[in-house]
Design a protein around this motif. Sequence first.
Motif, short mmCIF file in Angstrom:
data_model
loop_
_atom_site.label_atom_id
_atom_site.label_comp_id
_atom_site.label_asym_id
_atom_site.label_seq_id
_atom_site.Cartn_x
_atom_site.Cartn_y
_atom_site.Cartn_z
N GLY A 15 0.92 -1.11 -0.09
CA GLY A 15 -0.18 -0.16 0.26
C GLY A 15 0.85 1.23 -0.15
O GLY A 15 1.88 1.39 -0.58
N CYS A 16 0.22 2.22 0.35
CA CYS A 16 0.73 3.60 0.38
C CYS A 16 1.84 3.84 1.12
O CYS A 16 2.19 3.14 2.20
N ASN A 19 0.86 3.43 5.13
CA ASN A 19 0.86 2.26 5.36
C ASN A 19 2.26 1.72 5.80
O ASN A 19 2.49 0.72 6.64
N THR A 51 -1.88 -4.53 5.08
CA THR A 51 -2.34 -4.55 3.83
C THR A 51 -3.22 -3.47 3.40
O THR A 51 -3.07 -2.43 4.27
N CYS A 52 -3.61 -3.15 2.27
CA CYS A 52 -3.97 -2.01 1.44
C CYS A 52 -5.51 -2.57 1.01
O CYS A 52 -5.42 -3.67 0.47
N ALA A 53 -6.36 -1.52 0.96
CA ALA A 53 -7.68 -2.03 0.53
C ALA A 53 -8.25 -1.14 -0.67
O ALA A 53 -9.27 -1.30 -1.08
N ILE A 54 -7.18 -0.25 -1.33
CA ILE A 54 -7.69 0.58 -2.13
C ILE A 54 -8.23 0.15 -3.41
O ILE A 54 -9.23 0.69 -3.91
N CYS A 86 -5.34 -1.73 6.11
CA CYS A 86 -6.68 -1.24 5.66
C CYS A 86 -7.42 -2.37 5.26
O CYS A 86 -8.90 -2.54 5.43
N ILE A 196 -12.20 4.00 -0.26
CA ILE A 196 -12.68 3.24 0.85
C ILE A 196 -11.76 3.93 2.18
O ILE A 196 -12.20 3.38 3.38
N VAL A 197 -10.76 4.84 1.96
CA VAL A 197 -9.78 5.21 3.09
C VAL A 197 -10.85 5.78 4.16
O VAL A 197 -10.15 5.01 5.42
N ARG A 201 -9.90 3.95 7.91
CA ARG A 201 -9.03 4.58 8.69
C ARG A 201 -9.64 5.53 9.37
O ARG A 201 -9.02 6.42 10.38
N GLN A 232 -3.40 11.69 4.64
CA GLN A 232 -4.00 11.48 3.44
C GLN A 232 -4.66 12.61 2.82
O GLN A 232 -4.73 12.90 1.39
FE1 F3S Z 1 -2.87 3.49 2.10
FE2 F3S Z 1 -4.09 1.40 0.77
FE3 F3S Z 1 -4.87 1.89 3.18
S1 F3S Z 1 -3.42 3.37 0.05
S2 F3S Z 1 -4.50 4.23 3.57
S3 F3S Z 1 -2.90 1.35 2.56
S4 F3S Z 1 -6.16 1.34 1.69
#
Ligand code: F3S
Length: 477
Positions: A15-16, A19, A51-54, A86, A196-197, A201, A232
């Motif tokens: 993720g970002c 994260n 993890t990331c959920a974007i 996330c 979804i952020v 979050r 963000q």
């Molecule tokens: Fe980043 Fe992915 Fe969460 S972009 S804020 S890790 S949904």
Amino acid sequence: MITKPSKRAYVETYGCQMNISDGELMEGILERSGYDIVGSPEDADVVLVNTCAIREHAEKRVLGRVSQLNGLKRDRPDLVIGVTGCMAQRMGGTLLEQAPYVDIVMGPDGYRGLPETLDRLEASRNGEDESALRTVISGPKSIEVVRESSKRGPQLAVLQLDMDENYQGLEQRRADGPSAWVPVQRGCDHRCTYCIVPYVRGGEKNRSATEVLAEIRSLADQGVTEITLLGQTVNSYVWQDVPFPELLRRVARVDGIRRVRFTSPHPRDVNEELLDVMATEQAVCEQLHLPAQSGNNRTLKRMLRRYTVETLLEKVEMVRAAVPDIALSTDIIVAFPGETDEEFHDTLDLMRTVRFDDAFTYKYSLRDGTPATRLPDTDFIEPTEAQARLAELIAVSRQIQNEINTSEVGRIEEVLIEHEGRDPGQIRGRTKRNKVVVFDGDAARIGAYTHARLERTTGATFVGSEVETSELVTAAV
Ligand code: F3S
Ligand code: SAH
Ligand code: SF4
């Protein structure tokens, strides 16, 4: 007295930057409570996948990875597998059901209690703490025991979002090096309809400016010279009487800090005060990420981005007037539900008008629970069409990038050496304008500042050569 060997933990982050910074935070928290941080899952007693959920694609990849890590349990049934971040927050108990070999699911506001949750899991496994299994503690720091009688043992889920948790007082475990990311804000108060952020979050929470500055001073004392402030919508930061531009100014003036970047700003909060700081503070890099998302007003409105193409272009003009040599980057989503071909072409027009130095481009991905899912079924765009739009956008943005970078060949720029290059004897660094330059040099010089002449471009990055200081003086004359 026999001392117990320390447990070993491994954190793998997707993720970002926020994260990734959270991954470092978890490592810091675990290290302080006695864990050794190791570099591979094979060496660990606790494996955390952050993890990331974007987008759906990001989640699928991670689910595959978690299932692969489960293979390690064959030889080591005591291994703890945790899924954090996330996607953990978004899927919660469903993840524990879908992947019964996952022991802990923990959302982004649970990390302070990570060591206790791991202890609780161990106690439950050993049957030492029956109460841990039976108790569902409610309240802001709730630990919910999801499956107490699973054949595979207890599973814990910590999913409470907490408006008071901004990890004040806790520091990341940072890799050695000249650069550090410093989160100043968590969560987001916007509700862009695709995103979804805010749901994983929570709302915007800002850290105290006093604490942020103390952390940066201490990083500078340890030799860090480049800081990236994270949030963000980082430029909507405000703490007491310190709005973001003032924070940025103070960070730029910390002794020893030579470069400051920040990401991601929201275009709506790019204002004269911010640009004034960018124009006057030497350390603030000539680089701005300006996520446009679309170049069409109807789409922007339906995305709830809170600006129009016209106001965005005005911001770009303001930025370029204040910092003429600035490098601009952006994020674009194609095939947002209902986007017509004509509207997509407005995005291409925006790209050609602004001429971003770099663009991160995405196909719209449906995220359950976000407002855009309620758009009529007929609005959703066929994957082949979405793919075609993405390919066209990438071609346009690459061409522009190539033209811009080609026009920069010949420049001499200050470079911070950050990594080894791919080939032996090469090193890689970045200019203040965030352009990557590879040149011959010794890896022992990582962390040093030098100057390089940009000799050719591959399109996205540069190949250069180091410039002797004496040559630089002559060049300046
Ligand atoms: Fe980043 Fe992915 Fe969460 S972009 S804020 S890790 S949904
Ligand atoms: N807070 C940052 C963005 C974080 S997400 C900001 O507002 O700029 C990073 C990027 O992912 C977004 O800018 C957007 O372009 C993209 N993105 C977010 N949700 C998406 C979705 N559902 N489908 C495709 N791309 C998405
Ligand atoms: Fe998502 Fe919009 Fe918030 Fe960025 S500003 S994190 S795109 S809701």
